[in-house]
Design a protein around this motif. Structure first.
Motif, PDB file in Angstrom:
ATOM      1  N   LEU A  67      39.412 -32.413 -65.495  1.00  0.00           N
ATOM      2  CA  LEU A  67      39.977 -32.935 -66.738  1.00  0.00           C
ATOM      3  C   LEU A  67      39.334 -32.277 -67.956  1.00  0.00           C
ATOM      4  O   LEU A  67      40.035 -31.897 -68.910  1.00  0.00           O
ATOM      5  N   THR A  68      38.029 -32.120 -67.933  1.00  0.00           N
ATOM      6  CA  THR A  68      37.358 -31.470 -69.067  1.00  0.00           C
ATOM      7  C   THR A  68      37.741 -29.995 -69.165  1.00  0.00           C
ATOM      8  O   THR A  68      37.908 -29.454 -70.258  1.00  0.00           O
ATOM      9  N   GLY A  69      37.887 -29.342 -68.026  1.00  0.00           N
ATOM     10  CA  GLY A  69      38.321 -27.946 -68.044  1.00  0.00           C
ATOM     11  C   GLY A  69      39.754 -27.801 -68.503  1.00  0.00           C
ATOM     12  O   GLY A  69      40.114 -26.805 -69.157  1.00  0.00           O
ATOM     13  N   LEU A  70      40.567 -28.797 -68.200  1.00  0.00           N
ATOM     14  CA  LEU A  70      41.980 -28.746 -68.577  1.00  0.00           C
ATOM     15  C   LEU A  70      42.145 -28.735 -70.085  1.00  0.00           C
ATOM     16  O   LEU A  70      42.996 -28.011 -70.626  1.00  0.00           O
ATOM     17  N   PHE A  71      41.354 -29.513 -70.787  1.00  0.00           N
ATOM     18  CA  PHE A  71      41.446 -29.549 -72.244  1.00  0.00           C
ATOM     19  C   PHE A  71      40.897 -28.275 -72.883  1.00  0.00           C
ATOM     20  O   PHE A  71      41.058 -28.066 -74.075  1.00  0.00           O
ATOM     21  N   GLN A  72      40.268 -27.430 -72.079  1.00  0.00           N
ATOM     22  CA  GLN A  72      39.814 -26.127 -72.557  1.00  0.00           C
ATOM     23  C   GLN A  72      40.728 -25.005 -72.072  1.00  0.00           C
ATOM     24  O   GLN A  72      40.414 -23.830 -72.234  1.00  0.00           O
TER      25      GLN A  72
END
Length: 309
Positions: free
Chosen positions: A70-75
């Motif tokens: 999820l954190t990588g997705l927003f990046q």
């Protein structure tokens, strides 16, 4: 209107997180080891397997894996494909234009043909045209998509020779026409029946009788008054149909050998490529959410009586 848009955008956040969490759970629960499946029968040391899993973050607990995703997705990071060690974003970038082209072709066909024949049947309820539409739509709903695909491939490609049995050039709209029509067949039936029912119902409304009594031209009554109000439920259905067509392209792309999103998802599922499947499904969820917001905004355009507090 601004408050409504802001409220809808905030509502999208839990929907997005919930949908991605569910698909992540399902991929995590699938039996088998994706790293072991990658090497098949080849002997592989357990230390090598552990090293590969550690580099991909597959040895972490489930919730931590989802948080990293999820954190990588927003990046802008959709993860890494295990088989090719390529970023999932690159895989999606290659397959998405093909499926998007196919889905848009099918969407335009559904919108134009479905609304047109539905309008014609709705203006003539309980006639031969209306009954013919009912039989046609029931036939389209009854035939499974894979049967429709193979039947269309046999008739138009092998028997009549009007097109190629498989799509060799995904940028050639002529080759995409047959799979797009097959993909759109089920949606066409629903749009036609929905348009027909809505038109027939609004044809008996007071505002239509008032327009006729005022002596307005029939074309203006149909296009400005009748069709505009009748399209509200149709727009609701079409709003999510683009995402449905993209998700339903798995079978059609397999039959006609279209190298798009559907084919990529099928191959990823057979290899248990969770990051690829989750990345593609995440993209489709975003398309659904954006389309839903656009549909709600179009309500005010089609019917000025609708106001958002």
């Amino acid at each position: 209107m601004g408050r409504f848009v802001a409220r809808r955008l905030l509502q999208m956040i839990p929907v997005f997180i919930g949908s991605t969490f569910l698909i992540f759970c399902m991929m995590f629960a699938l039996p088998g080891d994706p790293v072991r499946a990658l090497y098949g029968e080849q002997a592989l040391d357990q230390a090598q397997i552990h090293e590969i899993k550690h580099s991909l973050g597959l040895d972490k607990p489930f919730l931590l894996q989802y948080w990293d995703y999820l954190t990588g997705l927003f990046q802008g990071d959709f993860g890494t494909q295990i088989a090719s060690q390529r970023p999932v974003s690159e895989v999606i970038a290659e397959a998405l234009p093909v499926t998007l082209r196919l889905a848009l072709f099918a969407f335009v066909f559904v919108s134009v043909v479905g609304i047109t024949i539905g309008l014609i049947a709705g203006l003539r309820p309980d006639t031969l045209v209306d009954r013919a539409l009912l039989i046609l739509t029931l036939l389209l709903v009854s035939i499974p998509s894979f049967v429709m695909g193979y039947l269309a491939q046999y008739v138009f490609a092998f028997e009549l020779g009007l097109t190629t049995p498989n799509v060799q050039d995904s940028e050639n709209l002529g080759q995409l026409m047959l799979p797009a029509v097959v993909l759109a067949a089920l949606s066409l039936a629903y749009v036609a029946r929905l348009t027909r029912t809505s038109v027939a119902e609004n044809l008996r409304a007071d505002y239509v009788r008032t327009a006729v009594a005022k002596g307005l031209p029939r074309r203006r009554i149909v296009t400005v008054h009748l069709l505009r109000n009748s399209l509200i439920p149709v727009v609701t259905f079409l709003g999510t149909e683009l995402g449905t067509l993209m998700a339903g392209a798995v079978v059609t792309e397999g039959i006609f050998n279209v190298r798009g999103i559907g084919n990529t998802v099928f191959e990823a599922l057979t290899r248990r490529e969770g990051s690829t499947v989750v990345g593609i499904v995440t993209l489709i969820v975003i398309i659904y959410l954006v389309a839903s917001l656009i549909v709600d905004l179009l309500y005010a355009v089609l019917d000025p009586r609708i106001r958002y507090a």
